[in-house]
Motif scaffolding. Structure first.
Motif, short mmCIF file in Angstrom:
data_model
loop_
_atom_site.label_atom_id
_atom_site.label_comp_id
_atom_site.label_asym_id
_atom_site.label_seq_id
_atom_site.Cartn_x
_atom_site.Cartn_y
_atom_site.Cartn_z
N LYS A 122 39.86 41.38 38.22
CA LYS A 122 38.66 42.20 38.44
C LYS A 122 38.05 41.94 39.81
O LYS A 122 37.19 42.69 40.25
N SER A 123 38.49 40.87 40.47
CA SER A 123 37.98 40.53 41.80
C SER A 123 39.12 39.98 42.64
O SER A 123 40.19 39.64 42.11
N THR A 124 38.90 39.87 43.94
CA THR A 124 39.95 39.42 44.84
C THR A 124 39.35 38.67 46.02
O THR A 124 38.19 38.90 46.40
N GLY A 125 40.16 37.78 46.60
CA GLY A 125 39.75 37.08 47.80
C GLY A 125 39.88 37.92 49.05
O GLY A 125 39.38 37.55 50.12
N LEU A 126 40.57 39.06 48.95
CA LEU A 126 40.70 39.97 50.09
C LEU A 126 39.41 40.78 50.23
O LEU A 126 38.64 40.92 49.28
N LYS A 127 39.21 41.33 51.41
CA LYS A 127 37.98 42.08 51.66
C LYS A 127 38.13 43.53 51.22
O LYS A 127 37.98 44.47 52.00
N ILE A 128 38.45 43.71 49.94
CA ILE A 128 38.59 45.04 49.35
C ILE A 128 37.92 45.03 47.98
O ILE A 128 37.69 43.97 47.40
N GLN A 129 37.63 46.20 47.47
CA GLN A 129 37.04 46.32 46.15
C GLN A 129 38.09 46.81 45.17
O GLN A 129 38.69 47.86 45.37
N LEU A 130 38.32 46.05 44.10
CA LEU A 130 39.31 46.44 43.11
C LEU A 130 38.73 47.47 42.15
O LEU A 130 37.56 47.45 41.82
N LYS A 131 39.63 48.37 41.69
CA LYS A 131 39.24 49.39 40.73
C LYS A 131 40.32 49.49 39.66
O LYS A 131 41.44 49.00 39.84
N SER A 132 40.00 50.13 38.56
CA SER A 132 40.97 50.41 37.51
C SER A 132 41.01 51.91 37.27
O SER A 132 40.01 52.60 37.44
N PHE A 133 42.17 52.40 36.86
CA PHE A 133 42.34 53.83 36.65
C PHE A 133 42.07 54.17 35.19
O PHE A 133 42.58 53.52 34.28
N ASP A 134 41.27 55.21 34.99
CA ASP A 134 40.96 55.69 33.64
C ASP A 134 41.43 57.13 33.53
O ASP A 134 40.81 58.04 34.09
N PRO A 135 42.54 57.38 32.83
CA PRO A 135 43.06 58.76 32.71
C PRO A 135 42.03 59.73 32.14
O PRO A 135 42.03 60.91 32.51
N LYS A 136 41.13 59.26 31.28
CA LYS A 136 40.15 60.15 30.66
C LYS A 136 39.06 60.57 31.65
O LYS A 136 38.36 61.56 31.42
N SER A 137 38.93 59.83 32.76
CA SER A 137 37.92 60.16 33.76
C SER A 137 38.44 61.09 34.84
O SER A 137 37.68 61.51 35.72
N GLN A 222 48.08 38.04 37.97
CA GLN A 222 46.75 37.74 37.42
C GLN A 222 45.86 37.00 38.41
O GLN A 222 44.64 36.95 38.23
N LYS A 223 46.44 36.41 39.44
CA LYS A 223 45.67 35.59 40.36
C LYS A 223 44.72 36.44 41.21
O LYS A 223 45.03 37.56 41.60
N THR A 224 43.55 35.87 41.51
CA THR A 224 42.51 36.63 42.20
C THR A 224 42.41 36.33 43.70
O THR A 224 41.67 37.01 44.40
N ASP A 225 43.14 35.31 44.19
CA ASP A 225 42.97 34.94 45.60
C ASP A 225 43.40 36.05 46.55
O ASP A 225 42.80 36.25 47.60
N ARG A 226 44.45 36.80 46.20
CA ARG A 226 44.92 37.89 47.05
C ARG A 226 45.32 39.09 46.19
O ARG A 226 46.31 39.78 46.46
N ALA A 227 44.54 39.35 45.18
CA ALA A 227 44.85 40.42 44.23
C ALA A 227 44.63 41.80 44.84
O ALA A 227 43.75 42.00 45.67
#
Length: 370
Positions: A122-137, A222-227
């Motif tokens: 859900k989070s990452t050490g990179l300077k980006i924002q993670l998202k998830s895809f919702d087919p219903k949306s 699963q790792k968040t350091d460079r997800a």
């Protein structure tokens, strides 16, 4: 996922002369004029527009497929202590949502984490924002059934499977580092800009593609350091985005990438061919599941190492695979030992060789290249 190949970005000036016979005395003089005079300011948008035209001329459509050239931004670096991977962004669905995905020439399928994913970061050490895809949306999303033609093609290459209960096209991948992902396929829009072979640039283009919606991630995924949000496979099979866009006449079935080999990272990634007279080409081995090269020999300090060429043979093993998703380069043992010994001999005056966890390492007091 595989070895990162480093290349220098080249800036080439080309002068095109008309086909004509000119009789004159030498030396001849050509007058060069600035495109933008230095006596007034130039808007950044003007410079971008001019660069866009030039880039459009540099990108050439493949003779095997129609459509324009699609350009992707590249982030990340080769340095495993900073990022250790290269990634790009893709826009999927309606409304378009941006996802960051690792560039991987060692796999075929594009997939992103779904809103129901178990193990997706859900989070990452990179300077980006993670998202998830919702087919219903997404108003343009639809699930891929087992009877769909592209699912049948995926079954042949083991890129897909079929859920007998729901009649839904699914997948499960295991990567070389032991990590795994599984989920189901979704059909939805991929949004992009295309640049034709001439000067035209078409914005807000889109095409319907099939991609994976991950419901499970394990291991390093699963790792968040460079997800990142997922993986963009650039393989050759029918489920790859390259193959899908080519079959629709949207883009040629060829891609080009150049990863910068310094701390700033980034590079170039396009669906299309980069035309540059300074590029050196090496043919790929045909009829291989991955992008294989015929590695013939290894030289250190100009000296070719005494390695049996059969070690590199594609017929006796996998040969040499080009894979952008792996940080390090790997060699067979019969090639690795002579190579490391030659490196040790070459740098022994500048560094201190040490063995760490069974591997040859070097203590360096200052930065240097060899």
């Amino acid at each position: 996922m595989a070895a990162t190949f480093l290349a220098k970005l080249l800036i080439t000036a080309v002068v095109l002369l008309p086909s004509a016979v000119v009789l004159c005395s030498f030396p001849a003089t050509l007058t060069l004029e600035r495109a933008f005079p230095t006596n007034h300011r130039v808007e950044l948008s003007q410079l971008r527009a001019r660069d866009g035209v030039r880039h459009g001329r540099m990108l050439q459509q493949s003779s095997s497929g129609g459509g324009g050239v699609i350009n992707f931004p590249v982030g990340g670096t080769f340095d495993p202590y900073i990022v250790g991977l290269y990634f790009t962004s893709v826009k999927l669905g309606t409304p378009a949502t941006e996802f960051y995905v690792q560039i991987d020439t060692g796999s075929d399928v594009l997939w992103v984490g779904c809103n129901s994913c178990n193990g997706c970061p859900k989070s990452t050490g990179l300077k980006i924002q993670l998202k998830s895809f919702d087919p219903k949306s997404s108003s343009t999303a639809s699930l891929v059934s087992c009877s769909d033609k592209i699912c049948s093609l995926g079954l042949q290459t083991q890129d897909s499977s079929c859920d007998a209960k729901d009649k839904q096209c699914t997948y499960g991948f295991k990567y070389g580092d032991g990590s795994e992902t599984s989920g189901y396929y979704v059909s939805d829009l991929l949004h992009f800009d295309t640049a034709g072979g001439g000067q035209s640039v078409t914005s807000n283009s889109s095409a319907n593609i099939v991609f994976g919606c991950s419901t499970l991630a394990t291991g390093v995924l699963q790792k968040t350091d460079r997800a990142v949000d997922g993986i963009f496979g650039f393989g050759q099979q029918e489920l790859s985005v390259i193959s899908q866009l080519s079959s629709q006449g949207v883009a040629p079935k060829v891609f080009s990438h150049c990863f910068k080999g310094d701390d700033t990272g980034g590079g170039i990634l396009v669906l299309g061919e980069i035309v540059d007279p300074n590029i050196v080409y090496s043919p790929l081995v045909q009829n291989q599941p991955h992008y294989n090269l015929n590695l013939e020999s290894i030289s250190v300090n100009g000296q070719t190492l005494a390695i049996d060429p059969s070690v590199f043979s594609t017929s006796s093993n996998q040969g040499t695979i080009v894979d952008s998703g792996t940080t390090l380069a790997y060699l067979a043992e019969d090639a690795y030992d002579p190579f490391v010994n030659a490196i040790t001999s070459a740098v022994s005056q500048s560094v201190t060789p040490v063995t760490s966890q069974g591997e040859q390492c070097y203590i360096v007091t200052s930065r240097f290249t060899f």
